[in-house]
Design a protein around this motif. Structure first.
Motif, PDB file in Angstrom:
ATOM      1  N   ASN A 196      -6.956   9.303  23.388  1.00 13.95           N
ATOM      2  CA  ASN A 196      -6.288   8.303  22.557  1.00 13.95           C
ATOM      3  C   ASN A 196      -7.331   7.390  21.941  1.00 13.95           C
ATOM      4  O   ASN A 196      -8.194   6.880  22.650  1.00 13.95           O
ATOM      5  N   GLY A 197      -7.217   7.186  20.640  1.00 10.87           N
ATOM      6  CA  GLY A 197      -8.196   6.364  19.948  1.00 10.87           C
ATOM      7  C   GLY A 197      -8.097   6.567  18.466  1.00 10.87           C
ATOM      8  O   GLY A 197      -6.988   6.726  17.931  1.00 10.87           O
ATOM      9  N   LEU A 234     -13.632   7.352  18.563  1.00  5.87           N
ATOM     10  CA  LEU A 234     -13.716   6.183  19.437  1.00  5.87           C
ATOM     11  C   LEU A 234     -12.411   6.079  20.219  1.00  5.87           C
ATOM     12  O   LEU A 234     -11.325   6.146  19.634  1.00  5.87           O
ATOM     13  N   GLY A 235     -12.507   5.965  21.519  1.00  6.65           N
ATOM     14  CA  GLY A 235     -11.279   5.843  22.307  1.00  6.65           C
ATOM     15  C   GLY A 235     -11.538   6.110  23.761  1.00  6.65           C
ATOM     16  O   GLY A 235     -12.616   5.841  24.265  1.00  6.65           O
ATOM     17  N   GLU A 236     -10.542   6.710  24.423  1.00  6.19           N
ATOM     18  CA  GLU A 236     -10.734   6.994  25.851  1.00  6.19           C
ATOM     19  C   GLU A 236      -9.949   8.224  26.264  1.00  6.19           C
ATOM     20  O   GLU A 236      -9.145   8.720  25.497  1.00  6.19           O
ATOM     21  N   MET A 255     -14.943   3.648  27.684  1.00  7.30           N
ATOM     22  CA  MET A 255     -14.719   3.968  26.262  1.00  7.30           C
ATOM     23  C   MET A 255     -15.662   5.082  25.837  1.00  7.30           C
ATOM     24  O   MET A 255     -16.845   5.068  26.151  1.00  7.30           O
TER      25      MET A 255
END
Lengths: 143, 143, 143
Positions: free
Chosen positions: A36-37, A141-143, A1
């Motif tokens: 994506n996030g 925040l995401g990946e 993450m």
């Protein structure tokens, strides 16, 4: 993450002002590497705000004008009194109330590295008690 | 981490309308496979909104009625002028102001595959400038 | 990823009241073990709210006073009618409208185990229809 947090400084120029910060938020999302996030944007002050509306000057004026109609500067506020901890008279109750009225944050999804928002949705930092140096946060925040 | 984003289309039928979208949001959360995490719901338009209140018709009417009391359609708005980029007169300043007033998004936790919300909390898509085909986003994030 | 959800019970004491819940939220963030991520705080009721403003009693009073000025208790609300499912007269339309006006949630980043917020930003549970036993949610998400 991936979790990234940026503190952005902003010098406001007027007592009340709507400042389009969309390009800065998009730049931070791009630099974060998140595909994506989500992105959260948030003011750090209780006499400023953050909101989303269409990005046109006449609407910026309408928001400021009609927020002042609902919370006039010269109402009989409890906050208009001597504040020990500030060593001065409280005088910006209307700014705090406008901050609560319009909100202090927004959150959008990120997909394929881009913020997913309507074509007319513009992210505004709202100054209700300037001019001041302000800070807002952009968290990705995401990946 | 699971991150899913759905774009939901919605045809509104009236000038102003509160549409309960809770069942659709619950369906998307269930289909996402996320057991623990959060769901964000967001309108993509600046003349519509998204808010949470008790799911009863009399309250839907009260929200629409009293938002219009605070931001009447026939106020002297700056936005009521010819807009070059639209090729027409701006006429929906009240809709934009209501969108800002009531908000454009909500966010709830997900636990054991279910949205955690109060028994009376109902998620509404708010049309303030219809009828139009609208889009709202449902993002589910977790594991 | 760490995802923790706490349900916090709160007994309100007055019809309308602003209760500073910042210390409790900070305690939950600390106990979660999340170093970087975000915290969402959310009321579970449609006649209460959750908002962020400066933590001083005169402002708490101003918010409650001026929300009541915008949505007076004795307006002619549609919700003021007999509700079959409740077996009683609806009488708290103003509380629902205040909940929508001020909002029901807030979200802050977490960095190095601490909530990142402005020094004057205080998280308030807003009672608009008390006294009642209430629940709010604190979700911490990150790593």
């Amino acid at each position: 993450m991936i979790i990234k947090l940026e503190r952005i400084k902003l010098q406001t120029r007027k007592a009340e002002e709507a400042i389009n910060i969309t390009p800065k938020v998009e730049e931070i999302v791009k630099a974060s590497g998140v595909k994506n996030g989500l992105v959260n944007v948030l003011t750090s002050h209780t006499s400023s705000g953050l909101l989303v509306t269409e990005g046109i000057p006449c609407l910026e004026e309408d928001i400021l004008t009609h927020f002042s109609r609902l919370f006039p500067e010269d109402e009989n506020y409890h906050h208009r009194r001597y504040l020990d901890y500030d060593g001065r008279l409280g005088f910006n109750a209307d700014a705090h109330l406008k901050s609560v009225l319009g909100g202090i944050s927004c959150s959008f999804p990120i997909e394929n590295g881009k913020i997913v928002k309507g074509s007319r949705q513009t992210i505004y930092f709202m100054e209700y008690d300037g001019p001041l140096e302000r800070t807002y946060l952009v968290q990705v925040l995401g990946e």
